[in-house]
Design an enzyme around this catalytic site. Structure first.
Site, PDB file in Angstrom:
ATOM      1  N   GLN A  93       0.804  -1.218   0.000  1.00 46.19           N
ATOM      2  CA  GLN A  93       0.000   0.000   0.000  1.00 46.19           C
ATOM      3  C   GLN A  93       0.839   1.272   0.000  1.00 46.19           C
ATOM      4  OE1 GLN A  93      -2.878  -0.121   3.215  1.00 46.19           O
ATOM      5  NE2 GLN A  93      -3.654  -2.126   2.603  1.00 46.19           N
ATOM      6  N   HIS A 157      -1.889   1.306   5.437  1.00 45.58           N
ATOM      7  CA  HIS A 157      -2.579   2.347   6.198  1.00 45.58           C
ATOM      8  C   HIS A 157      -1.745   3.618   6.314  1.00 45.58           C
ATOM      9  CE1 HIS A 157      -5.177  -0.927   8.386  1.00 45.58           C
ATOM     10  NE2 HIS A 157      -5.146  -1.071   7.079  1.00 45.58           N
ATOM     11  N   TYR A 262     -12.495  10.228  16.813  1.00 42.54           N
ATOM     12  CA  TYR A 262     -13.412   9.417  16.012  1.00 42.54           C
ATOM     13  C   TYR A 262     -13.382   7.930  16.390  1.00 42.54           C
ATOM     14  CZ  TYR A 262     -14.680  13.538  13.498  1.00 42.54           C
ATOM     15  OH  TYR A 262     -15.189  14.780  13.207  1.00 42.54           O
ATOM     16  N   TYR A 273      -9.906  -9.224  10.670  1.00 47.78           N
ATOM     17  CA  TYR A 273     -10.050 -10.037   9.464  1.00 47.78           C
ATOM     18  C   TYR A 273     -10.146 -11.522   9.777  1.00 47.78           C
ATOM     19  CZ  TYR A 273      -8.868  -5.720   7.050  1.00 47.78           C
ATOM     20  OH  TYR A 273      -8.878  -4.436   6.602  1.00 47.78           O
TER      21      TYR A 273
END
Length: 381
Positions: A93, A157, A262, A273
């Site tokens: 990523q 991430h 948040y 997962y």
């Protein structure tokens, strides 16, 4: 109440395998065709529009050679833009992320770029700005404006979305670094936060931790897992973000105030997962709730509010790309509320990485593969 039910799926008049300019997609509020703008791109991650209609496209896996130009006539230049940093880390990523022109690009020619910086053993999300040459071939006078203050060795991430709001503030989304998600509850580092800067990289005086007391000065909000969409509502002016949940619980959040938490990983609508429980809590005092979430996850990616004239019934709707979900989600909005959803382009069967409203009023998307494409949605006559 948050709605997670799906509206009717997109209907196709012909199979997506034979995509051409004649294929008409019929949806609830508009019919359109899909046209290919460019192809054979290496994991195209984002699109940025220049004032003359040319596009800056980043290739996530392109490293220092991954900044590409599509001319206003739709021609993809063979040679990448030179002058990119040499310390781009390409690893799953990680790689090259956003490239966005300054709102006053015509006067200053500044471009802002986010990327994974460092080595595989120690890297971080960084933000630079540079001048793009008049012939669009080179970056000049590059300078680093920001780098995350917490190095990671994981390959996921990173966040990386850039937004200029209508007041000229510069926003950058950041992820929790994968294995470091507990740090998302610590605003003293940048892991799992949304940051807000002036366009020169300095800290606005009204940031919640501007004086460094209780948090890093750049931090606007925290408790985020991996923000992959960052936009401003065209009517209300509110900043919206959306982020990847774990297995379930992808979220859309709004940012009316600064310094808010948040919740990740203390509250979530998802699980690990492997099926194990992260937390039993879905809400907790002092932690913000999403205004929309997806369970199961769609792996939401780039997003854009529609602000063009080509599709009048879509005005102010939020369009969100889906990677695992392989579609574009159209979220119908009423002010700062989501009131419905429609899935578009499911039968295309491609991972959608970015979505943008073009200056021509069409919707542009990128497909997430090593033979990626830039596509546009145009009205069906």
């Amino acid at each position: 109440m948050i709605r997670t039910t799906l509206a009717a799926s997109l209907l196709l008049t012909v199979s997506a395998g034979a995509l051409s300019a004649q294929d008409v997609y019929e949806t609830e509020q508009a019919n359109f065709r899909v046209e290919t703008v460019a192809e054979d791109l290496n994991m195209p991650w984002s699109i940025g529009f220049l004032p003359d209609g040319a596009m800056i496209v980043t290739e996530r896996d392109g490293g220092s050679q991954g900044l590409r130009i599509i001319d206003a006539d739709g021609h993809l230049r063979a040679e990448p833009v030179t002058g990119m940093p040499e310390d781009v880390v390409v690893n799953r990523q990680g790689g090259l992320f956003d490239a966005i022109p300054h709102p006053d690009f015509v006067e200053n020619r500044l471009v802002y770029i986010s990327y994974a910086q460092g080595t595989r053993e120690a890297h971080r999300t960084a933000l630079i700005r540079a001048r793009l040459s008049d012939d669009l071939t080179a970056l000049e006078d590059a300078e680093e404006l920001f780098a995350v203050n917490y190095d990671i060795a994981t390959n996921r991430h990173h966040g990386g979305k850039i937004l200029f709001d209508r007041d000229g503030y510069l926003w950058l989304s950041l992820g929790d670094g994968g294995n470091h998600y507990d740090e998302a509850q610590n605003p003293e580092n940048h892991i799992g936060t949304l940051i807000r800067l002036n366009d020169d990289g300095s800290v606005p005086s009204d940031n919640p931790f501007a004086d460094g007391d209780g948090g890093a000065p750049e931090v606007w909000s925290y408790g985020h897992r991996n923000i992959q969409g960052l936009v401003q509502h065209p009517e209300t002016g509110t900043i919206w973000s959306h982020e990847h949940g774990p297995r379930g619980g992808d979220e859309v959040n709004i940012h009316r105030e600064s310094g808010l938490n948040y919740g990740w990983p203390e509250i979530t609508y998802g699980i690990e997962y492997d099926g194990s429980i992260i937390t039993e809590d879905r809400e907790r005092e002092g932690m913000e709730q999403p205004i929309w979430y997806w369970t199961p996850s769609i792996a939401n990616s780039g997003a854009a509010f529609y602000t063009g004239d080509a599709f009048p019934h879509w005005q102010n709707d939020l369009f969100v790309g889906a990677l695992a979900g392989m579609h574009v989600a159209r979220l119908e909005t009423d002010g700062d509320r989501v009131i419905g959803q429609e899935r578009l382009l499911e039968d295309l069967e491609e991972r959608i990485r970015d979505v943008r409203t073009g200056p021509d009023g069409y919707i542009y998307i990128t497909t997430d593969s090593d033979e990626g494409r830039v596509l546009r949605l145009v009205p069906a006559e």
